[in-house]
Design a protein around this motif. Sequence first.
Motif: not given
Length: 213
Positions: A164-171
């Motif tokens: 469904l998703g691979r997420l990182c960062g600050s948003q």
Amino acid sequence: MSPDSKLHGKFCGTDVPDVITSVFNNIRIEFKSDNTVSKKGFKAHFFSDKDECSKNNGGCQHDCINTVGSYVCQCRHGFILHGNKHDCKEAECEHKVHSPSGTVSSPNWPDKYPSRKECTWAITSTPGHRVKLLFSDFEIEQHQECAYDHLEAFDGDSDSAAILGRLCGSQTPDPLVSTGNKMYLRFISDASVQRKGFQATLHRNGGTKLACM
């Protein structure tokens, strides 16, 4: 009685009040009666109770909770109490969640997550409902392809399901919604940069049941 004194309660009737513990080393009790009905009154025992947490945090590595006649140590999220009842150690990071709602977060949130960590959450909601993951806080090491620290979400009960998703960062990411009643999360951190991590709440997708096929 000084104007900054704390009022612990005003009592009448026949229900026995809970134990009252003063904030400091003194307490004042006032009893008042009028000129009509008279009853049996009250009897209470008083004793001094040491605040074990006031010195050296009670010897607790994380949080010290004072109780009547004693105290207990508690650990922050992502840690469990050691057998010595004072120190904290990292909790196992494989979670099974069987609930239509709840909260998930990275280890040690809201403090920085540890390095070299892999955590998983196998989430199962009510049959006939979808799982919705709504992020309230998100800060994971930034990379264009999320090749370093990252959170992955899968549309099923393992990492072999569709991603469904691979997420990182600050948003803060958009909400993630599964197609069935299962979602699998995997959080991975490497040996270098650590950030605050994430917190998200789980919901059934508006309580809307899936259509029968």
